[in-house]
Write an enzyme that holds these catalytic residues in place. Sequence first.
Site, mmCIF file in Angstrom:
data_model
loop_
_atom_site.group_PDB
_atom_site.id
_atom_site.type_symbol
_atom_site.label_atom_id
_atom_site.label_comp_id
_atom_site.label_asym_id
_atom_site.label_seq_id
_atom_site.Cartn_x
_atom_site.Cartn_y
_atom_site.Cartn_z
ATOM 1 N N TRP A 10 1.794 -12.030 4.399
ATOM 2 C CA TRP A 10 1.474 -12.572 5.724
ATOM 3 C C TRP A 10 -0.007 -12.415 6.097
ATOM 4 O O TRP A 10 -0.466 -13.003 7.062
ATOM 5 C CB TRP A 10 2.350 -11.905 6.789
ATOM 6 C CG TRP A 10 3.735 -12.464 6.874
ATOM 7 C CD1 TRP A 10 4.227 -13.564 6.234
ATOM 8 C CD2 TRP A 10 4.817 -11.942 7.668
ATOM 9 N NE1 TRP A 10 5.536 -13.768 6.574
ATOM 10 C CE2 TRP A 10 5.930 -12.781 7.447
ATOM 11 C CE3 TRP A 10 4.966 -10.855 8.531
ATOM 12 C CZ2 TRP A 10 7.162 -12.565 8.072
ATOM 13 C CZ3 TRP A 10 6.184 -10.629 9.141
ATOM 14 C CH2 TRP A 10 7.270 -11.479 8.919
ATOM 15 N N LYS A 11 -0.712 -11.551 5.381
ATOM 16 C CA LYS A 11 -2.127 -11.298 5.704
ATOM 17 C C LYS A 11 -2.242 -10.861 7.172
ATOM 18 O O LYS A 11 -1.406 -10.094 7.634
ATOM 19 C CB LYS A 11 -2.975 -12.530 5.365
ATOM 20 C CG LYS A 11 -2.716 -13.002 3.918
ATOM 21 C CD LYS A 11 -3.654 -14.057 3.425
ATOM 22 C CE LYS A 11 -3.299 -14.407 1.979
ATOM 23 N NZ LYS A 11 -4.225 -15.365 1.378
ATOM 24 N N GLY A 172 -5.483 -20.187 -0.695
ATOM 25 C CA GLY A 172 -5.725 -20.816 0.600
ATOM 26 C C GLY A 172 -6.465 -22.136 0.509
ATOM 27 O O GLY A 172 -6.925 -22.673 1.519
ATOM 28 N N GLY A 233 0.934 -16.901 0.209
ATOM 29 C CA GLY A 233 0.286 -16.726 1.505
ATOM 30 C C GLY A 233 0.795 -17.730 2.520
ATOM 31 O O GLY A 233 1.852 -17.557 3.130
ATOM 32 N N GLY A 234 0.044 -18.820 2.686
ATOM 33 C CA GLY A 234 0.325 -19.814 3.720
ATOM 34 C C GLY A 234 1.778 -20.258 3.814
ATOM 35 O O GLY A 234 2.345 -20.342 4.910
HETATM 36 P P1 13P Z 1 -2.036 -18.930 -0.417
HETATM 37 O O1 13P Z 1 -0.612 -19.031 -0.903
HETATM 38 O O2 13P Z 1 -2.187 -19.226 1.024
HETATM 39 O O3 13P Z 1 -2.966 -19.679 -1.317
HETATM 40 O O4 13P Z 1 -2.435 -17.367 -0.560
HETATM 41 C C1 13P Z 1 -2.214 -16.729 -1.748
HETATM 42 C C2 13P Z 1 -2.426 -15.281 -1.548
HETATM 43 O O5 13P Z 1 -3.523 -14.829 -1.303
HETATM 44 C C3 13P Z 1 -1.247 -14.405 -1.635
HETATM 45 O O6 13P Z 1 -1.629 -13.070 -1.714
#
Ligand code: 13P
Length: 250
Positions: A10-11, A172, A233-234
């Site tokens: 989720w960051k 990202g 991530g996203g």
């Molecule tokens: P994204 O899936 O948004 O590219 O991010 C990948 C990520 O950094 C997972 O740790």
Amino acid sequence: MRKPIIVGNWKMNKTNVEAKEFIVEIESYLNGNENAEYGIAAPYTCVKTCVDNAKNLLIAGENVHFEDNGAFTGEVSVPMIEELGVTHCIIGHSERREMFNETDETVNKKIKKLFKSSNIIPILCIGETLTQFEEGKTEEVIRTQLKNALVDVCGECASKLVIAYEPIWAIGTGKSATIEIAQNSCAIVRDEIKNLYGTEVASKVRVQYGGSVKPENIKEYLAQEDIDGALIGGASLKVESFKAIIDATK
Ligand code: 13P
């Protein structure tokens, strides 16, 4: 046979209210699905909410310090996160390496600390920059980062590791690595683990691909011999897209 491990990162996203809503929805959707292990790496402010509402979902931290306590303003320690109930912790994410001075040396200290003082499994992130990729240095970067991260980590510990290969140029950006590049790099990861620890450990380590993974492409990544999961991530932020990821891995 390695069981796939799919983890949403989720960051710096989600309040406690949002986290609870998401975890409750996904738990009921999983409904005992055991095709893979599914997890969420959450900001520490909402980890307890996630743990309290999770049954099958693994809950991970996104970072941890290597000291038990002390004058480290803003940091959290292994005993603190163990008490919260996390089962995994991301270590060395490229965003931490690029923006918060994480180095191979601090990554190594954190991994050793987790194994020495807890049962928390590190999700060790590695991966090359766009420039390194364009200069053909991917293999060298992968091998060096792994060697440095695993100094003085024993084979028994290493076999429990989850290693996330995340090319920085794919994070990202919507520009995911081709299936071939992802498989090739994950095979290099496993080969380096074999060099360091032998065939048995290499056959146990789970290697994830990360970088613009989405419901539409996850299936093909997971079909590759050396890809045992994904760090997402996203596409892990919205309930609907995480559900679609679960569907794609059924
Ligand atoms: P994204 O899936 O948004 O590219 O991010 C990948 C990520 O950094 C997972 O740790």
